[in-house]
Design an enzyme around this catalytic site. Structure first.
Site, short mmCIF file in Angstrom:
data_model
loop_
_atom_site.label_atom_id
_atom_site.label_comp_id
_atom_site.label_asym_id
_atom_site.label_seq_id
_atom_site.Cartn_x
_atom_site.Cartn_y
_atom_site.Cartn_z
N SER A 154 -22.23 -13.20 30.47
CA SER A 154 -21.04 -12.54 31.01
C SER A 154 -19.93 -13.56 31.25
O SER A 154 -19.55 -14.28 30.33
CB SER A 154 -21.42 -11.78 32.29
OG SER A 154 -20.39 -10.94 32.73
N ARG A 224 -17.60 -2.99 44.57
CA ARG A 224 -18.94 -3.21 44.04
C ARG A 224 -19.50 -1.95 43.38
O ARG A 224 -20.15 -2.02 42.32
CB ARG A 224 -19.88 -3.65 45.16
CG ARG A 224 -21.30 -3.92 44.72
CD ARG A 224 -21.35 -4.96 43.62
NE ARG A 224 -22.72 -5.34 43.29
CZ ARG A 224 -23.06 -6.10 42.27
NH1 ARG A 224 -22.12 -6.58 41.48
NH2 ARG A 224 -24.32 -6.41 42.04
N ASP A 319 -24.52 -2.30 26.10
CA ASP A 319 -23.55 -2.96 26.96
C ASP A 319 -22.15 -2.52 26.55
O ASP A 319 -21.58 -3.01 25.59
CB ASP A 319 -23.70 -4.47 26.82
CG ASP A 319 -22.74 -5.26 27.71
OD1 ASP A 319 -21.92 -4.63 28.41
OD2 ASP A 319 -22.82 -6.50 27.71
N HIS A 352 -24.94 -3.77 30.52
CA HIS A 352 -24.53 -5.17 30.67
C HIS A 352 -25.55 -5.99 31.44
O HIS A 352 -25.76 -7.18 31.16
CB HIS A 352 -23.17 -5.22 31.37
CG HIS A 352 -22.58 -6.60 31.47
ND1 HIS A 352 -22.34 -7.37 30.35
CD2 HIS A 352 -22.21 -7.36 32.54
CE1 HIS A 352 -21.82 -8.53 30.73
NE2 HIS A 352 -21.75 -8.54 32.05
N ASP A 353 -26.20 -5.39 32.41
CA ASP A 353 -27.18 -6.10 33.23
C ASP A 353 -28.41 -6.55 32.45
O ASP A 353 -29.24 -7.29 32.98
CB ASP A 353 -27.63 -5.22 34.41
CG ASP A 353 -26.77 -5.42 35.64
OD1 ASP A 353 -25.87 -6.29 35.61
OD2 ASP A 353 -26.98 -4.70 36.64
#
Length: 380
Positions: A154, A224, A319, A352-353
């Site tokens: 990232s 968040r 992602d 993405h994680d």
């Protein structure tokens, strides 16, 4: 696999001011870092791991809170350690906390020597390139003239890519995972909405909330929650939560009905307890500003033309924040420059994680690449 066990952070102070890309400069500053493994005799086995938005120098191993006894495991502990893909029996791994962070390195929470008060909103805007220059100074002090590899996922991948352009002679391999050569308009938009949540929180006080003894928790929560949505794929959310109701039926109000709402609020609450609002603003701006091809008229091939490293680039099919198409742009620009590049596109459901999670195909690809780096060290 063995564990690194208990690890201890270190810090290094730099008295020489650091000129920043904005034209400002940062007076004396401190970088917090951790190291794992042993540096070999010719100092050729060092690997720098660059962190993403809400991570830190604590890449691997375990902290134990002296007060609660609770363990805190490094954010990439599944990647770095003895016998792991980045094997600390072979490599000397360094994790550095970036300037502007809230995990030890000089940032908005620290005292501004010019005023004797916390920097707060006066902490200068920093960029990916500024972080790389600061990391290079740390490497100098550690006696590391060239890294075997610089890697990151990232935002960390942006830093690794920058290393290959800014210090081409100081990096032999560049490992860029789930990253991008620049943010899309959609990504910039997400970041701005998150920043607005913080900036408009009444407890933000223009960034000077420290002196008021408060924290803009509501803004941090929303920031968040929004960010976390973008880190997950639709399939992953559907599998984990679907439309499951927390109480088994509708509440006909504006509280929590669905399990996904409960999960996001939990993540937001947890984040607001440990992360600094000014740091969030700074780091998302650094993400927005990253665009190394900008000074080359948008030509990424030209931007990467001075690189000397070999590259490993990985992306994940689900992602949508930093999609595989963006990684392929990097790969194509490297191929155009006749660089040696290995590309892995992993069909993983986690969004993405995924770069933080255990996936055998992903881990094996990284492991194989680092085994090649290790073999090259033995030959040398």
């Amino acid at each position: 696999m063995k564990s690194l066990g208990i690890v201890t952070p270190q810090s290094m102070h730099f008295a020489e001011p650091l000129p920043l890309q904005s034209g400002a400069s940062l007076a004396g500053y401190t970088l917090v870092y951790e190291t794992y493994g042993e540096l070999n005799a010719d100092r050729s086995n060092a690997v720098l791991v660059c962190h993403a938005l809400n991570a830190s120098h604590h890449v691997a191993g375990t902290y134990v809170d002296a007060h609660t006894g609770k363990k805190q495991i490094g954010w990439w502990d599944n990647m770095v350690g003895p016998g792991k893909p980045v094997d600390t029996d072979k490599f000397f791994v360094i994790g550095v906390n970036n300037l502007g962070s809230c995990f030890g390195s000089t940032g908005p929470m620290h005292t501004n020597p010019a005023t004797g008060k916390p920097y707060g909103p006066d902490f200068p805007v920093v960029t990916v390139e500024d972080w790389v220059h600061a990391q290079a100074r740390l490497a100098d002090e550690l006696g590391i003239k060239q890294f075997a590899a610089v890697m990151g996922g990232s935002l960390g991948g942006m830093q690794a890519l920058s290393w290959s352009m800014m210090y081409p002679e100081r990096i032999r391999h560049c490992v860029v995972i789930a990253s991008t050569p620049k943010l899309s308009a959609q990504n910039i938009a997400f970041n701005d909405v998150a920043r607005q949540a913080i900036l408009t929180d009444p407890q933000f006080h223009g960034g000077d909330f420290y002196s008021h003894g408060v924290v803009p928790k509501n803004g941090l929560r929303v920031a968040r929650m929004l960010g976390h949505i973008t880190y997950l794929s639709d399939d992953d959310m559907a599998e984990k939560f679907g439309r499951d109701l927390r109480e088994g039926k509708y509440q006909f109000g504006f509280g929590i009905d669905f399990e996904i709402e409960s999960y996001l609020r939990y993540q937001g609450d947890k984040f607001s307890e440990y992360f600094d609002a000014n740091t969030y603003l700074l780091i998302t701006k650094a993400l927005d500003y990253f665009d190394p091809a900008k000074e080359f008229g948008g030509d990424l091939t030209k931007a990467l033309s001075e690189t000397r490293a070999q590259f490993f680039v990985a992306s994940f099919t689900t992602d949508w924040r930093f999609s595989p198409e963006r990684s392929r742009e990097i790969v194509q620009a490297l191929v155009n420059n006749k660089r040696r590049v290995t590309y892995a596109e992993i069909d993983a459901p986690h969004g993405h994680d995924a770069f933080l999670l255990e996936d055998s195909r992903y881990m094996n690809a990284v492991r194989a690449y680092y085994e090649r780096i290790s073999n090259d060290l033995e030959v040398a």
